[in-house]
Design a protein around this motif. Sequence first.
Motif, PDB file in Angstrom:
ATOM      1  N   LEU A  86     -11.826  -4.452  -9.153  1.00  0.00           N
ATOM      2  CA  LEU A  86     -13.015  -3.691  -8.771  1.00  0.00           C
ATOM      3  C   LEU A  86     -12.897  -3.107  -7.370  1.00  0.00           C
ATOM      4  O   LEU A  86     -12.618  -3.813  -6.398  1.00  0.00           O
ATOM      5  N   THR A  87     -13.133  -1.809  -7.284  1.00  0.00           N
ATOM      6  CA  THR A  87     -13.141  -1.100  -6.010  1.00  0.00           C
ATOM      7  C   THR A  87     -14.570  -1.054  -5.482  1.00  0.00           C
ATOM      8  O   THR A  87     -15.474  -0.583  -6.182  1.00  0.00           O
ATOM      9  N   PRO A  88     -14.815  -1.543  -4.265  1.00  0.00           N
ATOM     10  CA  PRO A  88     -16.182  -1.524  -3.735  1.00  0.00           C
ATOM     11  C   PRO A  88     -16.727  -0.090  -3.616  1.00  0.00           C
ATOM     12  O   PRO A  88     -15.977   0.852  -3.356  1.00  0.00           O
ATOM     13  N   VAL A  89     -18.026   0.047  -3.828  1.00  0.00           N
ATOM     14  CA  VAL A  89     -18.712   1.329  -3.690  1.00  0.00           C
ATOM     15  C   VAL A  89     -19.783   1.174  -2.618  1.00  0.00           C
ATOM     16  O   VAL A  89     -20.519   0.183  -2.609  1.00  0.00           O
ATOM     17  N   ALA A  90     -19.873   2.132  -1.727  1.00  0.00           N
ATOM     18  CA  ALA A  90     -20.866   2.068  -0.654  1.00  0.00           C
ATOM     19  C   ALA A  90     -22.275   2.001  -1.229  1.00  0.00           C
ATOM     20  O   ALA A  90     -22.574   2.672  -2.231  1.00  0.00           O
ATOM     21  N   PRO A  91     -23.162   1.193  -0.659  1.00  0.00           N
ATOM     22  CA  PRO A  91     -24.550   1.131  -1.134  1.00  0.00           C
ATOM     23  C   PRO A  91     -25.182   2.526  -1.150  1.00  0.00           C
ATOM     24  O   PRO A  91     -24.864   3.383  -0.325  1.00  0.00           O
TER      25      PRO A  91
END
Length: 558
Positions: A86-91
Motif C-alpha cells: 500500500l502506497t500512502p495517500v495524503a489526507p
Amino acid sequence: MAETPEEIQLPTRKKKPRKKAAWIVSAGATVAVLAVAAFVVPPMLAGDPIAAESSAAPTAAPTPAKTYAPVTNFYEQAGPPAGSPLTPVAPQTVTVSADKVGTKLSPTQVGLSLEATDLADPLLSGDNETVVARLKGLGKPVLRFGGNAVDRRFFWTSTGEALPSSYAGTKANPARVVGPDDFTRVNGLLEAADAYISLSVNLGDYNPDRAADLAKYGAQIFGERLLAITIGNEPNGFAPNMVLAHALRPNGYTSADFGKEAKVYADAIYKVAPNVPISGPGTYAADWASAWVDLDIKQTKILTFHNYPLTGCTTGLAADQPTMANLLAPDMHDRSINYHKTFVATGNAANMPIWVDETGISACVGGNETTKTHASALWSADYALGSAQVGVSQLDFHSSLITCKGGPPMSAVCFDGEYLKPTGEMQGRANYFGLSMVGTIGGGEFLKLTNDGGGLAYSYALQQADGSTTVVLINQNNPETAAQTKVTLKLPNIPATATMTQMTGTSYDSEDTSKIDGQDAAPGANDKRPAPMDFKPGQQLQTFPLTAGTVTVMNFKY
C-alpha cells in the motif's frame, strides 16, 4: 430551482406596548445567530430594584437540543486489496460552500450516441427489458442517432422506397432503410425508459425535402421527447481526408459552404416541424462554432461539438495516444475541460445550450490500453461532471449495438451473443458504470468547493431541489496499490441523514470488473441506500476513509 437551507431561528420574546427590542444580527457561514439586547430601564424605575425586577421581561426558555435518529445501517465499503504494497495517500479535505457556481447538472446530462442506422435495429424496443434497464441506469438519457452512418449509409423513407444501390455498407455496418414504423418502435423504448432522442438528417446525399419528411414524422411520433435535429455529421470532415475514404464534398469545403446548405435544410424543416430545435454544427473543429452561431435560421439553435481527447491515431502527438498513462495524467482532466470551455464561451455569448453530442476517450479504431477498463469508468465519471460544471448541458458517449464479442470496445453498451448474432440482452461496459454514477444524481446546481490533498482525486458538490447536498468524490488513485484516503468533509449545513452509493474496480486495467454497490447494475433508489461510513448526524464535519479507484456519491439532508 433549489432552495437555500433555512436558517435556524432562536425564540423571541413578546414586546410590551411602546417598548422596542434592539436586535443585533451576526451572520455565520451557515447559521444566522441572533443576539437580543437587554431592554432599557425606564427612568422612573431607575434606582428602584423591586420595581425594576417586576417590570423586566421574563427570561426565554432555552432552545431544546435537536435530536437525530441513530444510524443503524452504514455502507460496507470494499477495503484495499489484501496483501498489496500500500502506497500512502495524503489526507483529503473537501470544504463545500453554500455558494453556487452558476451551472447545473441536467437530469438528461449523460446519454448514448448511436449510428443513425441503429434506428432500424428491432432490439431497440420497449419490450426489451434489458435495454430499458440499461437506459434507466443513466437517469433520463438522450439517445442521439447520427455518426458517420447518417451521411453515408442511412436512407430515410416514409413511402416504402427500396435502398438505393449507391448506398453501400459492410457486414458489421450495413446500409439501412429507416421509416415511420421504426420511429414508432423506438418511441415505445423512450417511453418505457423515460428517455429522450436527438435525430440527424442526411446531408451527405443532399436532399432537403427528404430531411424535412424525416423531421415531420419525428415531431409527430416523438413529440416532446424529440429534443433536436442535427443536419449532417461532422461536416468539417466531408472533404477528402485521411480518416474517411468516402469524401462527400470536394476539397475546399468550408464552414460557409456548410452554412448555406444547412440553411436550406433548416428552412425546409421549419415548414413541417417549426418547434424542433436545430443542433449543430456537430464538428470536432472549434473554428466552425462561430459560423454556426452566426447562421440565420428560424428555429432555436443548439451548439454541438465532438470531442475524443486521446485520438493520437490522427494527431500523431504522444500526449494524444490512448494509453493508460495519458488517461490518468492530471493534465488530461484539465485539457478536456479547457477544450470545452472554448465552445461554452461561444455558446453562452449567443445564449445557446451547449452539447457534446458525440464523445469518448478515443475515436481510434480497435482496442487500446484504455478500452473496457476500470480506468475508463473513473475517467468517464469525472469527464461528465467536469463538463457539466463548466456549462455543457448534455454529453452523449458514442456507442454501438454490435455484439460485445468483436464489437467496438469503446462502446458503453453492447449485446450478448456470438459476433453479429446478438441475443438481445444488453450489457454495460466499464465506462457505462461511470456514467451511471452521474446519471443517478438526477440533476442539481453545482456548489463551490475547495479540495486539498487526496492524491489523484476530484470532487464535485450539488444542491438538490429539496435543499439537500450531493457530494461526489472521484478517487483515481491506483486501486491495486494505494492505501485508503482519510477524508475530512465540511458541509454547508448540519446534516440529519445521509446516503451513499459507490463504484469500485479491482485495478486500472481490469476489463469489465467495474461494479456499483457490488452489483452489475445501476445504483438503487437514494432513499434505500445506507449511510456513509462513520456518518455522524448533527455534525457539519464528517470524516471517513475512502478506498482507491472509486466513485462515491453521497447525499446529505438537513
